[in-house]
Design a protein around this motif. Structure first.
Motif, mmCIF file in Angstrom:
data_model
loop_
_atom_site.group_PDB
_atom_site.id
_atom_site.type_symbol
_atom_site.label_atom_id
_atom_site.label_comp_id
_atom_site.label_asym_id
_atom_site.label_seq_id
_atom_site.Cartn_x
_atom_site.Cartn_y
_atom_site.Cartn_z
ATOM 1 N N LEU A 1 0.835 -1.212 0.000
ATOM 2 C CA LEU A 1 0.000 0.000 0.000
ATOM 3 C C LEU A 1 0.869 1.262 0.000
ATOM 4 N N ARG A 2 2.047 1.171 0.594
ATOM 5 C CA ARG A 2 2.938 2.337 0.661
ATOM 6 C C ARG A 2 3.259 2.859 -0.743
ATOM 7 N N ASN A 3 3.342 1.960 -1.728
ATOM 8 C CA ASN A 3 3.658 2.388 -3.097
ATOM 9 C C ASN A 3 2.582 3.299 -3.676
ATOM 10 N N PHE A 4 1.410 3.311 -3.059
ATOM 11 C CA PHE A 4 0.309 4.154 -3.538
ATOM 12 C C PHE A 4 0.148 5.397 -2.661
ATOM 13 N N GLY A 5 1.108 5.577 -1.727
ATOM 14 C CA GLY A 5 1.044 6.711 -0.813
ATOM 15 C C GLY A 5 1.177 8.034 -1.557
ATOM 16 N N PRO B 1 -8.422 7.430 1.884
ATOM 17 C CA PRO B 1 -9.100 6.707 0.800
ATOM 18 C C PRO B 1 -8.280 6.569 -0.491
ATOM 19 N N GLU B 2 -7.527 7.628 -0.843
ATOM 20 C CA GLU B 2 -6.910 7.627 -2.178
ATOM 21 C C GLU B 2 -5.898 6.492 -2.403
ATOM 22 N N PRO B 3 -4.938 6.284 -1.471
ATOM 23 C CA PRO B 3 -3.988 5.169 -1.717
ATOM 24 C C PRO B 3 -4.695 3.824 -1.832
ATOM 25 N N LEU B 4 -5.685 3.573 -0.958
ATOM 26 C CA LEU B 4 -6.414 2.300 -1.010
ATOM 27 C C LEU B 4 -7.216 2.179 -2.296
ATOM 28 N N ASP B 5 -7.897 3.261 -2.659
ATOM 29 C CA ASP B 5 -8.708 3.266 -3.885
ATOM 30 C C ASP B 5 -7.831 2.923 -5.088
ATOM 31 N N ILE C 1 -7.823 -7.070 1.879
ATOM 32 C CA ILE C 1 -7.350 -5.714 2.152
ATOM 33 C C ILE C 1 -7.190 -5.529 3.665
ATOM 34 N N CYS C 2 -5.949 -5.237 4.055
ATOM 35 C CA CYS C 2 -5.591 -5.215 5.484
ATOM 36 C C CYS C 2 -5.575 -3.790 6.013
ATOM 37 N N GLY C 3 -6.282 -3.569 7.098
ATOM 38 C CA GLY C 3 -6.256 -2.267 7.751
ATOM 39 C C GLY C 3 -5.134 -2.188 8.769
ATOM 40 N N ARG C 4 -4.893 -0.982 9.252
ATOM 41 C CA ARG C 4 -3.948 -0.705 10.363
ATOM 42 C C ARG C 4 -4.487 0.492 11.127
ATOM 43 N N TYR C 5 -3.896 0.831 12.220
ATOM 44 C CA TYR C 5 -4.256 2.013 13.022
ATOM 45 C C TYR C 5 -5.741 1.955 13.427
ATOM 46 N N VAL D 1 -13.908 4.213 1.347
ATOM 47 C CA VAL D 1 -13.275 3.205 0.486
ATOM 48 C C VAL D 1 -13.973 1.848 0.680
ATOM 49 N N ILE D 2 -14.488 1.614 1.874
ATOM 50 C CA ILE D 2 -15.297 0.405 2.105
ATOM 51 C C ILE D 2 -16.593 0.527 1.305
ATOM 52 N N ASP D 3 -17.234 1.693 1.386
ATOM 53 C CA ASP D 3 -18.500 1.884 0.656
ATOM 54 C C ASP D 3 -18.295 1.714 -0.852
ATOM 55 N N MET D 4 -17.152 2.150 -1.358
ATOM 56 C CA MET D 4 -16.912 2.099 -2.806
ATOM 57 C C MET D 4 -16.552 0.699 -3.306
ATOM 58 N N HIS D 5 -15.808 -0.059 -2.487
ATOM 59 C CA HIS D 5 -15.195 -1.274 -3.050
ATOM 60 C C HIS D 5 -15.536 -2.589 -2.356
ATOM 61 N N SER D 6 -16.178 -2.523 -1.189
ATOM 62 C CA SER D 6 -16.252 -3.771 -0.418
ATOM 63 C C SER D 6 -17.324 -4.731 -0.938
ATOM 64 N N ASP D 7 -16.927 -5.979 -1.181
ATOM 65 C CA ASP D 7 -17.891 -7.059 -1.415
ATOM 66 C C ASP D 7 -18.126 -7.819 -0.119
ATOM 67 N N TYR D 8 -17.097 -7.933 0.678
ATOM 68 C CA TYR D 8 -17.205 -8.603 1.975
ATOM 69 C C TYR D 8 -16.419 -7.792 2.994
ATOM 70 N N GLU D 9 -16.985 -7.689 4.209
ATOM 71 C CA GLU D 9 -16.211 -7.256 5.383
ATOM 72 C C GLU D 9 -16.183 -8.450 6.296
ATOM 73 N N ILE D 10 -14.979 -8.938 6.611
ATOM 74 C CA ILE D 10 -14.878 -10.190 7.366
ATOM 75 C C ILE D 10 -14.051 -9.993 8.628
ATOM 76 N N SER D 11 -14.590 -10.563 9.717
ATOM 77 C CA SER D 11 -13.876 -10.581 10.998
ATOM 78 C C SER D 11 -13.467 -12.016 11.296
ATOM 79 N N ILE D 12 -12.281 -12.183 11.866
ATOM 80 C CA ILE D 12 -11.880 -13.549 12.213
ATOM 81 C C ILE D 12 -12.190 -13.883 13.669
ATOM 82 N N GLY D 13 -12.712 -12.936 14.436
ATOM 83 C CA GLY D 13 -13.044 -13.262 15.819
ATOM 84 C C GLY D 13 -13.399 -12.023 16.608
#
Ligand SMILES: C[S@@+](CC[C@H](N)C(=O)[O-])C[C@H]1O[C@@H](n2cnc3c(N)ncnc32)[C@H](O)[C@@H]1O
Length: 211
Positions: free
Chosen positions: A39-43, A65-69, A107-111, A118-130
């Protein structure tokens, strides 16, 4: 061949994981493809900025949003999966559903997480592992990938490993034992040493406990 891309600020975590065990074998045997997208390459700007403080105040930083988009637009996949603690809970049914797609972006979040747009624009799934929060989406993404990949034909050495597993048919796997027959006064059940396959099969069936 199924293709997976992990969009992350920490590609080294994913690349190290690719070097071990059945995942490494599966990659070598061309059964799957796993790529990392940094993701840093899109910073933005000279410092390749990817995060900024939240509107309305509050602690921590938010992924802009912009780097992720741009990272997502330049890495098209059948489905975009955002790892979020508040997402849909991962389970066996969801894994079977995800297996149907021959390409996925994880797509991995941080912070403090993703800018919601960006979730509204691109997400097909939001998944939690626990129901607990970890510091980034990389370990959740690897957990999800391992759960998916071991179900791809020929990734596991013996496909029978999948048939009686815990969670299949809402049951727990039966207990397993190996040598020695007695360890610190704890003995392997006699039936498993009997050589009587019918009785062994019955014992295994009777020891599949409900979850
Ligand atoms: C510190 S967490 C953000 C927590 C967020 N402020 C909240 O309370 O929901 C940073 C990132 O880790 C990932 N993450 C943390 N826990 C997770 C979980 N249980 N399942 C999936 N992803 C998780 C997500 O990608 C998240 O954006």
């Amino acid at each position: 061949m199924n293709k997976y891309k992990v969009i992350t600020l920490f590609p080294d975590l994913i690349e190290e994981w690719k070097k071990v065990g059945i995942i490494n074998q599966a990659l070598k045997n061309n059964l799957i493809e796993i790529a990392t997208v940094n993701l840093r390459n899109f910073g933005i700007g000279e410092y390749k900025q990817v995060d900024d403080s939240p509107y309305g105040g509050g602690p921590g930083m938010v992924l802009m949003p912009e780097p992720l988009d741009n990272a997502i637009l330049q890495n098209e996949a059948k489905k975009n999966v955002f790892l979020t603690p508040s997402g849909q809970q991962l389970n066996e049914d969801l894994i079977q559903e995800l297996l149907k797609y021959d390409s996925l972006n994880l797509i991995c979040g941080r912070y403090e997480g993703f800018d919601q747009r960006v979730i509204d624009m691109h997400s097909d799934y939001e998944i939690s592992i626990g129901h607990s929060v970890v510091s980034g989406g990389e370990i959740p993404a690897l957990y999800l990938l391992e759960a998916i990949l071991r179900r791809i034909p020929n990734v596991l050495g013996n496909p029978e490993s999948l048939t009686n597993e815990t969670f299949v048919n809402n049951q727990k796997d039966f207990p397993v034992y190996t040598r020695p027959e007695t360890y610190k006064d704890h003995k392997v059940p006699d039936v498993l040493l009997s050589g009587n396959h019918k009785e062994i099969d019955n014992w295994k069936k009777n020891n599949l406990r409900d979850i």
